[in-house]
Write an enzyme that holds these catalytic residues in place. Structure first.
Site, PDB file in Angstrom:
ATOM      1  N   ARG A  55      11.427 -38.441  85.526  1.00  0.00           N
ATOM      2  CA  ARG A  55      12.068 -37.755  86.644  1.00  0.00           C
ATOM      3  C   ARG A  55      10.952 -37.245  87.548  1.00  0.00           C
ATOM      4  O   ARG A  55       9.774 -37.312  87.214  1.00  0.00           O
ATOM      5  CB  ARG A  55      13.043 -36.657  86.228  1.00  0.00           C
ATOM      6  CG  ARG A  55      12.834 -35.960  84.942  1.00  0.00           C
ATOM      7  CD  ARG A  55      11.549 -35.169  84.879  1.00  0.00           C
ATOM      8  NE  ARG A  55      11.410 -34.263  86.007  1.00  0.00           N
ATOM      9  CZ  ARG A  55      10.289 -33.741  86.443  1.00  0.00           C
ATOM     10  NH1 ARG A  55       9.129 -34.063  85.848  1.00  0.00           N
ATOM     11  NH2 ARG A  55      10.234 -32.923  87.456  1.00  0.00           N
ATOM     12  N   GLY A  56      11.346 -36.704  88.704  1.00  0.00           N
ATOM     13  CA  GLY A  56      10.357 -36.319  89.703  1.00  0.00           C
ATOM     14  C   GLY A  56      10.319 -37.424  90.742  1.00  0.00           C
ATOM     15  O   GLY A  56      10.133 -38.601  90.398  1.00  0.00           O
ATOM     16  N   ALA A  57      10.508 -37.066  92.011  1.00  0.00           N
ATOM     17  CA  ALA A  57      10.688 -38.077  93.060  1.00  0.00           C
ATOM     18  C   ALA A  57       9.567 -39.130  93.092  1.00  0.00           C
ATOM     19  O   ALA A  57       9.852 -40.333  93.041  1.00  0.00           O
ATOM     20  CB  ALA A  57      10.845 -37.381  94.418  1.00  0.00           C
TER      21      ALA A  57
ATOM     22  N   ARG B  32      19.739 -43.103  90.915  1.00  0.00           N
ATOM     23  CA  ARG B  32      19.861 -41.703  91.349  1.00  0.00           C
ATOM     24  C   ARG B  32      19.864 -41.675  92.881  1.00  0.00           C
ATOM     25  O   ARG B  32      19.098 -42.393  93.509  1.00  0.00           O
ATOM     26  CB  ARG B  32      18.729 -40.835  90.774  1.00  0.00           C
ATOM     27  CG  ARG B  32      18.785 -40.790  89.226  1.00  0.00           C
ATOM     28  CD  ARG B  32      17.894 -39.707  88.663  1.00  0.00           C
ATOM     29  NE  ARG B  32      18.439 -38.386  88.947  1.00  0.00           N
ATOM     30  CZ  ARG B  32      17.764 -37.246  88.742  1.00  0.00           C
ATOM     31  NH1 ARG B  32      16.523 -37.283  88.277  1.00  0.00           N
ATOM     32  NH2 ARG B  32      18.329 -36.082  89.017  1.00  0.00           N
TER      33      ARG B  32
ATOM     34  N   GLN C 140      13.068 -28.213  83.169  1.00  0.00           N
ATOM     35  CA  GLN C 140      11.785 -28.842  83.512  1.00  0.00           C
ATOM     36  C   GLN C 140      10.646 -27.818  83.592  1.00  0.00           C
ATOM     37  O   GLN C 140       9.495 -28.142  83.310  1.00  0.00           O
ATOM     38  CB  GLN C 140      11.885 -29.575  84.862  1.00  0.00           C
ATOM     39  CG  GLN C 140      12.787 -30.793  84.869  1.00  0.00           C
ATOM     40  CD  GLN C 140      14.198 -30.456  85.300  1.00  0.00           C
ATOM     41  OE1 GLN C 140      14.663 -29.325  85.147  1.00  0.00           O
ATOM     42  NE2 GLN C 140      14.895 -31.446  85.835  1.00  0.00           N
TER      43      GLN C 140
ATOM     44  N   ASP D 205      12.441 -33.631  96.878  1.00  0.00           N
ATOM     45  CA  ASP D 205      13.051 -34.927  96.556  1.00  0.00           C
ATOM     46  C   ASP D 205      13.355 -35.742  97.803  1.00  0.00           C
ATOM     47  O   ASP D 205      13.300 -36.974  97.780  1.00  0.00           O
ATOM     48  CB  ASP D 205      14.299 -34.734  95.709  1.00  0.00           C
ATOM     49  CG  ASP D 205      13.904 -34.330  94.294  1.00  0.00           C
ATOM     50  OD1 ASP D 205      13.690 -33.133  94.062  1.00  0.00           O
ATOM     51  OD2 ASP D 205      13.737 -35.233  93.450  1.00  0.00           O
TER      52      ASP D 205
ATOM     53  N   ASN E 164      15.511 -30.351  97.108  1.00  0.00           N
ATOM     54  CA  ASN E 164      14.682 -30.251  95.912  1.00  0.00           C
ATOM     55  C   ASN E 164      15.570 -29.699  94.798  1.00  0.00           C
ATOM     56  O   ASN E 164      16.740 -29.387  95.021  1.00  0.00           O
ATOM     57  CB  ASN E 164      13.463 -29.344  96.176  1.00  0.00           C
ATOM     58  CG  ASN E 164      12.439 -29.415  95.058  1.00  0.00           C
ATOM     59  OD1 ASN E 164      12.078 -30.516  94.608  1.00  0.00           O
ATOM     60  ND2 ASN E 164      11.969 -28.280  94.582  1.00  0.00           N
TER      61      ASN E 164
END
Lengths: 341, 341
Positions: free
Chosen positions: A45-47, A86, A193, A234, A244
């Protein structure tokens, strides 16, 4: 520790971020479907990291096609699967679009040349992301003073990128530069997170970090214990409105109310220049059980109604500056961001 | 379900709020030390409820003294133990002070008369708290419109009082009056009173309730999905500054920023008229493992530094009105609250 994501002997290998910090296990993908599932299930995960993953997903998917397959339709199937994983992070679509351009340019070359070119592009994208984060860190450190007490939300660290991080890149660079830096990490329910990933990352780098629950940051700002905020992003619309992790808007409102600067750290690949404002950013609503449960156990009445938006949008008016790899953008963002385009 | 707390055959019996909603079990006390531990361990919590518990703790402690014991020193020992359990909620001290006055007035009567008088006083205090909540509910419902979407934080319900609740009292009375009321309950980390207790209570009463994590309320306000906020209080200083569960200050700032009314519902026993402002309210800092763990499992690096303030203070300027059993107080609270004294 191995990198957040890597290409290794015709596999894409990622650290399984759902298991950290209790277990350091790896998710190995031999086909693009496994990459798509890794993104959906938040193994990664994480843009910026899911952008890199999507690029490798294309590379891996195309690696498996045969001489007789229709290349364009094979590419479309893989592309369509990955783009549906996503909806919010711009970097996912940005990476897929870059891969598509490479495909279109090289689709008539020999199959092995095409495969090799796509793989090289995905690897270049990974390397570029790491360098981008280091540049963001370097620019961002100019906004930080010694003695700063920095709130960060979610994880915009090495785990959210190819390495080094965006918000945590700013923190890493500041920590190299100054003696007295301390980070407040909000735990970031429901996926934790902050508690699981940011605390783990920063502790490994020996950067002082204090864990708080999401509802504590406001009070600590009011008491003067937090002096600035930096988060990742994001998706950023052309006017600077920033999607975000859910809770970011709240941190920004609290920062404004307490006269504390609120910074967003993000690569230009996060900026969606086609969107005029944040109302146009699609916000993912995830499985209600993420809120109802902690691990496998219900923490509430099992059939309770739930809202679970994974992101929120912070209006540009709350954002002191946006830190990119090309420099620091300030209001009006429509102008400052387009200059970096 | 039995009441939150009751006197039954020389025992004080409380529902164990740490186990809800998974288990409905009861904590039985045969001496005052068990009552003190129940307050410390949060078997019972909520400012009015711990006031009632402390009164029963005195009653139970004195019930066990013998004819030859020194009554005054026995009383002092019990009193001192109970007043050290938790520092923030005013109602604890208020209830203890009321019991002390009854003791002082009756200490020279026969031992059985003294014991009986103290027990009767504790029972009266329980009954009075229930009636107080019903009056708060009735006044509060005048501030609510049909169609309201009400955020509440933590649990200021039947479980936090002798019954009916303060903030949830307002919600219960509003639900009786109107057709279309919906509650947003923030889960309230670290102890999850919102997820565990408020959702459970409201669902039993068939009041529509949506569970969210603490970091979602701001975004839902910004999107127009929440139209008002009502919370309880642990201690209110004479100027209206209000200590309540950590996260309340954040909800109040978000409400102000989004032009949504923010109400506090509390009995007059929560008001500390001796304090000029909220800076003088002692804020309890609890065990860091409450933040590090979820149930028995660590959710972060086990040795991470933690802040765990159990309460915050919302300045009076953010509070639209304070709903008491004698009516609705508005700014300046110094004047309006003192008129209810």
């Amino acid at each position: 520790m191995r990198p957040t994501i890597e290409w290794n002997k015709n596999k894409v290998i990622m650290i399984d971020q759902r298991k950290l910090p209790a277990e350091e296990t790896y998710w190995e993908c031999i086909d693009y479907e496994q990459v798509a599932q890794a993104i959906e299930k938040m193994v990664i995960r994480g843009a910026p990291a899911i952008g890199v993953a999507a690029a490798y997903g294309i590379g891996l998917g195309m690696m498996n096609i045969k001489e007789d397959d229709n290349r364009a339709s094979a590419f479309d199937i893989i592309y369509s699967r990955l783009e549906k994983t996503r909806p919010t992070a711009r970097n996912l679509f940005w990476a897929l679009e870059r891969m598509k351009k490479i495909f279109q340019k090289n689709q008539n070359r020999s199959l092995s040349e095409l495969k090799n070119t796509l793989l090289k592009q995905a690897q270049a994208l990974e390397k570029e992301d790491l360098e981008t984060c280091q540049q963001i860190g370097s620019y961002g450190a100019d906004l930080v003073k010694d003695g700063e007490r920095i709130l960060t939300h979610c994880n915009a660290g090495a785990l959210a990128t190819a390495g080094y991080g965006t918000a945590l890149g700013v923190i890493r660079s500041s920590f190299k530069k100054y003696k007295d830096i301390k980070v407040y990490a909000s735990e970031t329910r429901p996926f934790l997170q902050g508690a699981r990933l940011t605390c783990w990352e920063l502790q490994r780098d020996r950067i002082p970090v204090v864990l708080i629950t999401d509802n504590m940051a406001g009070w600590l700002m009011n008491k003067g214990e937090i002096s600035m905020v930096v988060t990742g992003a994001d998706r950023i619309s052309s006017n600077g409105d920033t999607a975000n992790k859910i809770g970011t808007y709240t941190a920004a409102v609290l920062a404004k109310e307490n006269n504390i600067p609120f910074y967003v750290a993000a690569p230009l690949s996060t900026i969606d220049f086609e969107l005029q404002n944040g109302d146009q950013i699609p916000i993912e609503e995830r499985d209600p059980d993420e809120v109802r449960k902690f691990g496998e156990a219900f923490i509430t009445v099992p059939d309770i109604e739930v809202r679970n938006p994974a992101f929120d949008v912070t209006p540009a008016s709350y954002i002191t500056a946006i830190i990119t790899e090309k420099g620091i953008a300030r209001r009006p963002y429509h102008k400052s961001l387009s200059e970096f385009k």
